[in-house]
Write a protein that holds these residues in place. Structure first.
Motif, mmCIF file in Angstrom:
data_model
loop_
_atom_site.group_PDB
_atom_site.id
_atom_site.type_symbol
_atom_site.label_atom_id
_atom_site.label_comp_id
_atom_site.label_asym_id
_atom_site.label_seq_id
_atom_site.Cartn_x
_atom_site.Cartn_y
_atom_site.Cartn_z
ATOM 1 N N SER A 51 21.043 8.292 59.712
ATOM 2 C CA SER A 51 22.068 8.880 60.375
ATOM 3 C C SER A 51 21.995 8.693 61.925
ATOM 4 N N ALA B 93 26.871 4.818 47.956
ATOM 5 C CA ALA B 93 27.445 6.225 48.506
ATOM 6 C C ALA B 93 28.641 6.616 47.371
ATOM 7 N N SER C 199 33.344 3.679 54.579
ATOM 8 C CA SER C 199 32.494 4.885 54.481
ATOM 9 C C SER C 199 33.288 6.059 54.748
ATOM 10 N N ASN C 200 34.356 5.959 55.692
ATOM 11 C CA ASN C 200 34.991 7.393 55.918
ATOM 12 C C ASN C 200 35.960 7.586 54.544
ATOM 13 N N LYS D 25 33.450 9.243 52.367
ATOM 14 C CA LYS D 25 32.924 10.631 52.927
ATOM 15 C C LYS D 25 33.912 11.838 52.740
ATOM 16 N N TYR E 15 31.296 17.244 57.547
ATOM 17 C CA TYR E 15 31.011 16.001 57.306
ATOM 18 C C TYR E 15 30.150 15.202 58.270
#
Length: 374
Positions: A45, A87, A124-125, A128, A180
């Motif tokens: 990250s 993910a 990814s967003n 998430k 987040y």
């Protein structure tokens, strides 16, 4: 930003590298393995944050160059979905791909790396901010435009904050950052990249009803580029290479030596460029992995000295193994005579693949070997 990136990547190289080595120990307890996984995820990250900051600084300085080539947008979208899949699986979210158009494999002139970067950010967003349900990636192909959409069944975005989403360091509110994570740079970078590609980006969303981010790019049809290396693949050489690893940080030398040794290679280390040049004069190596910033003699000067030796010594492959990742820094390595560049933090698979590539026998070597066996 380049200096800050270098200083952060150097300790990250040790954190991620040794965490990966310890995680390979079959005797680890489940608790220790879980904690190492947390260390690695936190480190990755941090690498992403550093990369975002570097990308944004390059865009702000007007130094982000595009490299368009003929490619199929559908392939890029599927590749991005494959990267994002783990993910989504971890949250039991369904991933869907929808592609519309007469020719789903049509080629267009696009920058593959930057297009994938934008799509991965949107995916990814979406993952998430979606707790359950699904994420759908959609592509519409036409003669005039390419339209990508990434929709989700997540928390949604209020109308009054949608206009601010594509500004730098912006998230919907402070609770988003706390809950987040993230820098708030991803969408700003995506907007800048899409704009550089001559396109537009936007969002349709409502609180509690999910979001749909869309990207429209001009369609520039292209023909496939003839491959010059389309001949039969070279035979795989599985022998261990003799590698000279040059780095002024003893921890980096220990890590690199461990990774290469586990890969079946013999490693000799040097702590500065002058020592490396001296070793290379007296011994033979298949490859040199060269740090850039070192005392006594830096990696660029050492490379110049090696290339000036003459004979086979001057032709040894040299790869930069450095936390310098800005394009102009990589260009300086190539200009000094290096054959390639590997960024820190070291990725084990990328390191071993590079060693295999640059130490594989040439066609002339294979021909000589074959004739000697007759």
């Amino acid at each position: 930003m380049a200096t800050i990136s270098h200083e952060i990547r150097t300790p990250l190289n040790s954190i991620l590298g040794f965490a990966g080595l310890v995680a390979a120990d079959p005797g680890l307890s489940p608790d220790s393995r879980r904690r190492l996984d947390l260390i690695e995820r936190a480190g990755r990250s941090l690498v992403e944050i550093v990369n975002d900051l570097l990308d944004f600084s390059k865009l702000e300085a007007g130094r982000m160059e595009l490299d368009p080539e003929p490619l199929a947008p559908a392939v890029v979208l599927r590749d991005a979905m494959a990267i994002a899949a783990p993910a989504a699986e971890a949250k039991t979210l369904a991933l869907r791909v929808e592609i519309e158009g007469d020719d789903k494999q049509a080629l267009f002139l696009l920058d593959e790396t930057r297009l994938r970067q934008v799509l991965l950010n949107l995916l990814s967003n979406a993952i998430k901010f979606t707790r359950d349900g699904h994420v759908t990636a959609r592509l519409e192909l036409s003669e005039r435009r390419l339209r990508f959409e990434v929709s989700d069944t997540g928390i949604g975005i209020a109308p009054d904050v949608q206009a601010r989403l594509f500004q730098r360091f912006t998230q919907a509110d402070s609770s988003i950052s706390r809950g987040y994570g993230g820098t708030g740079l991803g969408l700003a970078i995506s907007k800048a990249l899409v704009t550089r590609m001559g396109g537009e980006i936007g969002v349709v969303s409502a609180p509690g009803r999910g979001s749909c981010f869309w990207v429209e790019l001009p369609a520039h049809p292209a023909q496939p580029t003839p491959r010059l290396d389309a001949a039969a693949p070279k035979p795989c050489d599985t022998r261990g290479a003799r590698v000279l690893l040059v780095d002024d940080h003893h921890v980096n030398r220990e890590l690199g030596c461990a990774l290469l040794t586990l890969g079946g290679h013999e490693v000799i280390t040097a702590e500065d460029g002058a020592s490396a040049v001296s070793l290379l004069r007296d011994q033979d190596f298949d490859l040199v992995l060269m740090d850039v910033h070192m005392p006594v003699m830096d990696g660029l000067a050492a490379t110049n000295a090696i290339r000036a030796m003459g004979g086979t010594k001057a032709r040894v492959p040299i790869l930069a193994l450095s936390a310098d990742v800005m394009p102009e820094q990589v260009a300086r390595c190539v200009a000094a005579g290096m054959d390639g560049h590997l960024a820190k933090p070291i990725v084990r698979d990328a390191l071993l693949a590079a060693v295999a590539r640059f130490t594989a026998p040439s066609e002339q070597d294979l021909a000589r070997s074959a004739s000697s066996n007759l």
